[in-house]
Design a protein around this motif. Structure first.
Motif, mmCIF file in Angstrom:
data_model
loop_
_atom_site.group_PDB
_atom_site.id
_atom_site.type_symbol
_atom_site.label_atom_id
_atom_site.label_comp_id
_atom_site.label_asym_id
_atom_site.label_seq_id
_atom_site.Cartn_x
_atom_site.Cartn_y
_atom_site.Cartn_z
ATOM 1 N N LEU A 226 0.830 -1.212 0.000
ATOM 2 C CA LEU A 226 0.000 0.000 0.000
ATOM 3 C C LEU A 226 0.867 1.266 0.000
ATOM 4 C CD1 LEU A 226 -2.651 -1.253 2.539
ATOM 5 C CD2 LEU A 226 -3.005 -0.829 0.104
ATOM 6 N N CYS A 227 1.907 1.269 0.814
ATOM 7 C CA CYS A 227 2.787 2.453 0.874
ATOM 8 C C CYS A 227 3.483 2.653 -0.477
ATOM 9 C CB CYS A 227 3.823 2.285 1.991
ATOM 10 S SG CYS A 227 3.107 2.301 3.649
ATOM 11 N N GLY A 228 3.882 1.560 -1.113
ATOM 12 C CA GLY A 228 4.510 1.649 -2.436
ATOM 13 C C GLY A 228 3.539 2.211 -3.461
ATOM 14 N N MET A 229 2.273 1.811 -3.359
ATOM 15 C CA MET A 229 1.259 2.326 -4.286
ATOM 16 C C MET A 229 1.119 3.840 -4.150
ATOM 17 S SD MET A 229 -0.206 -0.088 -6.105
ATOM 18 C CE MET A 229 -1.934 0.276 -6.377
ATOM 19 N N VAL A 230 1.281 4.334 -2.936
ATOM 20 C CA VAL A 230 1.205 5.782 -2.720
ATOM 21 C C VAL A 230 2.381 6.464 -3.430
ATOM 22 C CG1 VAL A 230 1.207 7.634 -1.000
ATOM 23 C CG2 VAL A 230 0.039 5.470 -0.498
ATOM 24 N N LEU A 231 3.580 5.917 -3.224
ATOM 25 C CA LEU A 231 4.774 6.487 -3.875
ATOM 26 C C LEU A 231 4.620 6.503 -5.392
ATOM 27 C CD1 LEU A 231 7.790 7.410 -3.727
ATOM 28 C CD2 LEU A 231 8.405 4.991 -3.851
#
Ligand code: NAD
Length: 352
Positions: A226-231
């Motif tokens: 999820l955090c990678g998707m934000v980036l």
């Protein structure tokens, strides 16, 4: 009033589950490919060899030279290996460095990529590629480098050393925290950010206590996705810029630098956008900067830049570099407060 926004979905397939990487051969078939070159670092070559064995005659061998910051000479050797072996797809097994190599090869050859991430860096779901040549790092963004398939198999992360798990997770959290105030933020990506932060808040202390806890490992990897998707979806600001400056000009280690800077950069910006960063305060308990500092300390993260080999005398130049080349940030980037922020981070002082 509802905020105006645009949202672009990613065309990749995400597969999540314990043991899911054993079906990697099926994914090679589904891509219509026949021979996959397996990519790893020298440290993970044994795991890469096991994976190649599992691929059987769909394997084009293992290229195990992936290295931090994606050196272009390594990529060129890998592209040669692709040509020699006749590989028609890539399987990257490892952290952000190995994923970076796969993306760099794909950028040059258009080969499809399957990524099996074993850290929480999140690069596997972004269109961003950083590369290094002649000591200089450049970054490009191109949808062409987004991997086609990502297989998240938490069982492969059980042995990720605790210290690396902690810094890698804080690195991931930095993507989510900055995503909350991104200029081009949107409601879906903000949901990813909040959910990603919650997953890390719950998983990380459990991993520190029991590194092989499968449930906590699964949750952390879910959070990393999820955090990678934000980036991959929205713009980053002060935090990423400062970490890039410190890593690029002073050679501080990537994930440790993120871990140390996060409470300070988020604390700096919380003064300007308290409502956008309120979820950070709610999830970690307190004002955003202080709450992240306390959490980082609780999970044993490094807390002071002085421990990364940076001298106090470097801070003036770091502040000068950080304010060069204007970029968007929710709070104006001013030299004196940035210099003060760097001093606090150097000493490891708790932000307010
Ligand atoms: P890394 O990939 O450099 O891995 C560090 C070391 O840990 C390597 O030796 C690796 O083989 C080993 N390792 C990885 N997983 C392991 C496991 N499960 N068990 C034991 N050892 C393991 O580190 P990283 O933090 O994942 O990636 C950092 C790099 O990724 C940086 O170059 C950074 O710039 C890049 N990155 C890029 C993006 C992007 O979107 N382009 C996003 C995040 C990070």
């Amino acid at each position: 009033m509802t905020q105006s926004f645009t949202y672009r979905g990613m065309p990749h397939e995400i597969v999540f589950g314990d043991g899911s990487s054993t079906a990697v051969g099926d994914h090679v078939d589904k891509l219509g490919c026949r021979r996959a070159l397996v990519l790893t670092t020298p440290q993970q070559v044994e795991d890469g060899t096991d994976l190649a064995r599992n691929l059987g005659d769909r394997s084009a061998g293992v290229f195990s030279e992936a290295a931090m910051h994606t050196p272009v000479d390594v990529t060129e050797r890998a592209v040669e290996r692709v040509a020699v072996t006749g590989a028609d797809c890539l399987v990257a097994l490892g952290g952000g460095s190995t994923t970076g190599l796969g993306k760099a090869i794909a950028y040059r050859t258009d080969l499809p990529q399957i990524v099996i991430p074993t850290t929480y860096a999140g690069s596997e779901v972004t269109p961003i590629l950083g590369q290094t040549e002649h000591g200089k790092k450049t970054t490009l963004t191109d949808q062409k480098v987004v991997p086609e398939v990502v297989i998240y198999d938490p069982s492969l992360t059980l042995g990720l050393p605790v210290a690396m798990s902690v810094t890698s997770a804080l690195n991931a959290m930095a993507h989510a925290a900055e995503g909350l105030y991104a200029q081009n933020r949107n409601p879906i990506v903000s949901i990813y950010a909040v959910e990603g932060l919650k997953a890390m808040q719950s998983a990380l202390p459990a991993i520190v206590e029991t590194p092989g806890d499968p449930e906590a490992r699964g949750k952390a990897l879910y959070g990393a996705w999820l955090c990678g998707m934000v980036l991959g979806a929205v713009g980053m600001a002060l935090h990423h810029k400062i970490c890039h400056t410190l890593g690029g000009s002073f050679d501080t280690p990537h994930a440790d630098t993120h871990a140390i800077m996060l409470p300070h950069t988020i604390g700096y910006n919380a003064a300007a956008v308290p409502e956008l960063l309120a979820p950070v305060g709610e999830i970690f308990g307190g004002t955003p900067g202080a709450a992240l500092y306390d959490f980082a300390l609780r999970v044993g993260a490094p807390s002071a830049l002085k421990d990364l080999g940076l001298s106090e005398a470097d801070l003036d130049r770091a502040a000068d570099l950080a304010v060069q080349n204007a970029y968007w940030n929710p709070r104006p980037i001013e030299r004196d407060p940035i210099r003060a922020l760097l001093q606090d981070a150097w000493e490891g002082r708790r932000p307010e």
